[in-house]
Enzyme design. Structure first.
Site, PDB file in Angstrom:
ATOM      1  N   PRO A 345       0.848  -1.190   0.000  1.00 34.21           N
ATOM      2  CA  PRO A 345       0.000   0.000   0.000  1.00 34.21           C
ATOM      3  C   PRO A 345       0.888   1.247   0.000  1.00 34.21           C
ATOM      4  O   PRO A 345       2.020   1.203   0.470  1.00 34.21           O
ATOM      5  CB  PRO A 345      -0.777  -0.106   1.311  1.00 34.21           C
ATOM      6  CG  PRO A 345       0.060  -0.967   2.187  1.00 34.21           C
ATOM      7  CD  PRO A 345       0.830  -1.892   1.295  1.00 34.21           C
ATOM      8  N   GLU A 346       0.375   2.333  -0.529  1.00 37.50           N
ATOM      9  CA  GLU A 346       1.145   3.573  -0.592  1.00 37.50           C
ATOM     10  C   GLU A 346       1.609   4.001   0.812  1.00 37.50           C
ATOM     11  O   GLU A 346       2.763   4.359   0.996  1.00 37.50           O
ATOM     12  CB  GLU A 346       0.269   4.632  -1.263  1.00 37.50           C
ATOM     13  CG  GLU A 346       0.965   5.812  -1.841  1.00 37.50           C
ATOM     14  CD  GLU A 346       2.016   5.548  -2.921  1.00 37.50           C
ATOM     15  OE1 GLU A 346       2.576   4.450  -3.021  1.00 37.50           O
ATOM     16  OE2 GLU A 346       2.303   6.497  -3.642  1.00 37.50           O
ATOM     17  N   PHE A 347       0.699   3.950   1.796  1.00 40.78           N
ATOM     18  CA  PHE A 347       1.032   4.252   3.197  1.00 40.78           C
ATOM     19  C   PHE A 347       0.572   3.101   4.083  1.00 40.78           C
ATOM     20  O   PHE A 347      -0.552   2.614   3.938  1.00 40.78           O
ATOM     21  CB  PHE A 347       0.281   5.510   3.679  1.00 40.78           C
ATOM     22  CG  PHE A 347       0.891   6.821   3.275  1.00 40.78           C
ATOM     23  CD1 PHE A 347       1.412   7.020   2.006  1.00 40.78           C
ATOM     24  CD2 PHE A 347       0.904   7.894   4.170  1.00 40.78           C
ATOM     25  CE1 PHE A 347       1.946   8.246   1.625  1.00 40.78           C
ATOM     26  CE2 PHE A 347       1.442   9.119   3.800  1.00 40.78           C
ATOM     27  CZ  PHE A 347       1.963   9.298   2.532  1.00 40.78           C
ATOM     28  N   ARG A 365       4.553   0.481  -8.081  1.00 42.07           N
ATOM     29  CA  ARG A 365       5.891   1.049  -7.914  1.00 42.07           C
ATOM     30  C   ARG A 365       6.947  -0.049  -7.888  1.00 42.07           C
ATOM     31  O   ARG A 365       6.726  -1.121  -7.335  1.00 42.07           O
ATOM     32  CB  ARG A 365       5.957   1.844  -6.611  1.00 42.07           C
ATOM     33  CG  ARG A 365       5.049   3.053  -6.605  1.00 42.07           C
ATOM     34  CD  ARG A 365       5.449   3.972  -5.470  1.00 42.07           C
ATOM     35  NE  ARG A 365       4.499   5.052  -5.294  1.00 42.07           N
ATOM     36  CZ  ARG A 365       4.472   6.157  -6.021  1.00 42.07           C
ATOM     37  NH1 ARG A 365       5.329   6.323  -7.002  1.00 42.07           N
ATOM     38  NH2 ARG A 365       3.593   7.102  -5.776  1.00 42.07           N
TER      39      ARG A 365
END
Ligand SMILES: *[C@@H]1O[C@H](CO)[C@@H](O)[C@H](O)[C@H]1NC(C)=O
Ligand SMILES: *[C@@H]1O[C@H](CO)[C@@H](O)[C@H](O)[C@H]1NC(C)=O
Ligand SMILES: *[C@@H]1O[C@H](CO)[C@@H](O)[C@H](O)[C@H]1NC(C)=O
Length: 374
Positions: A345-347, A365
């Site tokens: 997850p991004e954060f 990513r």
């Protein structure tokens, strides 16, 4: 030093991830699967999106995103070589020479244009011989892709004409910096030029690029806090930190990466000692149980106990420096998040052990994979 490090990390990862070795046949199958994934994306871009920057996979058409450079083709050049497709590499290299023009009225990200356009063209230029391209006399100091990289980089130079030498984040490729442009730039947007710009200077003989990148780096170095940390966004005119979160992820990440890789590429002790000094402060204030948190840059107090997917490059950087034990421990932490969700997850909130609201996405990513390959 590097080969054993890579081998050790890979062996460890494979044994942990799969709990067994791959046979030659399985490796070949995986390799084939990766190739067909690449060609699916690449051919779809050519069929539906060229000459725009990117393919929109749902509407199946093209759009310009970071400029108007047929950016996907520039991104794909070195991958074509890695996959051994020399004919396509040569076709695209000459296509780009005809199709791409940097004299355009486009507001471009200085950072993205450098790492993707200048960097992509430079590496294709340096690999051109291995891709079977006929080399101009004087190569590597001459060649069509080098001239393109230089053209693109010259368009970025006006952004650096500030009292501090730190660049604006956006520049119009035709007109220079707009009078209404914000002077607030992220840290990575100031400190991510030395690899491409010094390579350009050394290949073209024009020192302006390397000097420009070094001036921005030393201005940034001067702004670190008393406890040795940098924040997230800085005003390049007043040199004041606008966002004061210090960490290794979004907004900062590649600054540290370029200090290390610049030190290696240029055999430059000064860049390395800058990184070492930051690293001491980072280890001291932001590292807890081999996770890296965000802290206030002046006080060192924790401001955000999150892991961001962009931070996953860090173990790779540590292994480049030979700090393998720490790299493996941090990678293990990050990989546990990967296993929890099947991707990063991004954060990710470390105390809660779960994603952060509205930052659950994973925009494919490559940072975690980059740490494995490093
Ligand atoms: C190289 O790429 C082109 C375009 O996708 C494709 O048509 C060709 O078959 C590829 N060649 C090889 C050797 O993979
Ligand atoms: C570039 O940005 C400036 C300032 O925001 C704006 O006035 C101008 O219209 C933009 N140009 C393009 C081509 O988007
Ligand atoms: C580490 O942090 C402590 C405060 O927590 C500080 O006193 C010390 O100087 C720091 N050391 C380094 C190398 O940053």
């Amino acid at each position: 030093m590097r080969a054993p490090v890579c081998a050790a990390l890979l062996v460890w990862l494979l044994s942990d991830a799969a709990a067994r070795d791959f046979t030659e046949e399985e490796m070949a199958a995986v390799r084939q699967r990766i190739k067909s994934m690449f060609y699916h994306a690449y051919n779809s871009y050519l069929d539906h999106a060229f000459p725009y920057d990117e393919l929109r996979p749902l509407t199946c058409d093209g759009q310009d995103t970071w400029g108007s450079f047929s950016l996907t083709l520039i991104d794909a050049l070195d991958t074509l070589l890695v996959l051994g497709n020399h004919t396509e590499f040569q076709r695209v290299a000459s296509l780009l020479q005809d199709a791409v023009d940097f004299d355009i009225d486009v507001n471009a990200s200085v950072f993205e244009t450098n790492i993707r356009v200048v960097g992509g063209l430079l590496s294709a230029h340096l690999l051109a011989g291995r891709g079977g391209m006929e080399l101009e006399p004087g190569w590597p100091c001459s060649g069509p892709l080098l001239r393109m990289a230089e053209d693109a980089a010259r368009k970025l130079l006006p952004a650096f004409q500030t009292p501090s030498g730190m660049p604006y984040g956006t520049v119009n490729l035709l007109r220079g910096v707009s009078p209404s442009e914000t002077p607030v730039t992220c840290t990575a947007g100031v400190g991510t030029f030395i690899l491409e710009f010094s390579a350009l200077s050394r290949l073209t003989g024009d020192p302006v690029f390397e000097d420009t990148a070094r001036r921005a780096l030393s201005a940034l170095w001067q702004t670190r806090s008393d406890i040795g940390l940098v924040g997230n966004h800085i005003d390049v005119l007043s040199r004041k930190w606008v966002a004061q979160d210090a960490g290794i992820g979004a907004g900062v990440d590649s600054y540290f990466e370029y200090l290390v890789k610049g030190a290696i590429l240029l055999q430059d002790q000064e860049l390395l000692s800058m990184f070492r000094a930051y690293d001491r402060a980072i280890q001291n204030y932001t590292r807890f149980d081999d996770w890296y948190l965000w802290v206030q840059m002046h006080k060192g107090t924790v401001s955000m106990p999150v892991f961001q997917s962009l931070e996953a490059f860090w173990p790779g950087l540590q292994s480049l420096l030979g700090d393998l034990d720490r790299a493996v421990r941090t990678f293990q932490n990050y990989y546990s998040v990967w296993r929890q969700f099947g991707g990063l997850p991004e954060f990710y909130s470390i105390p809660q052990g779960y994603t952060v609201d509205k930052r659950e996405g994973y925009p494919l990513r490559p940072d975690q994979v980059g740490s494995v390959v490093m």
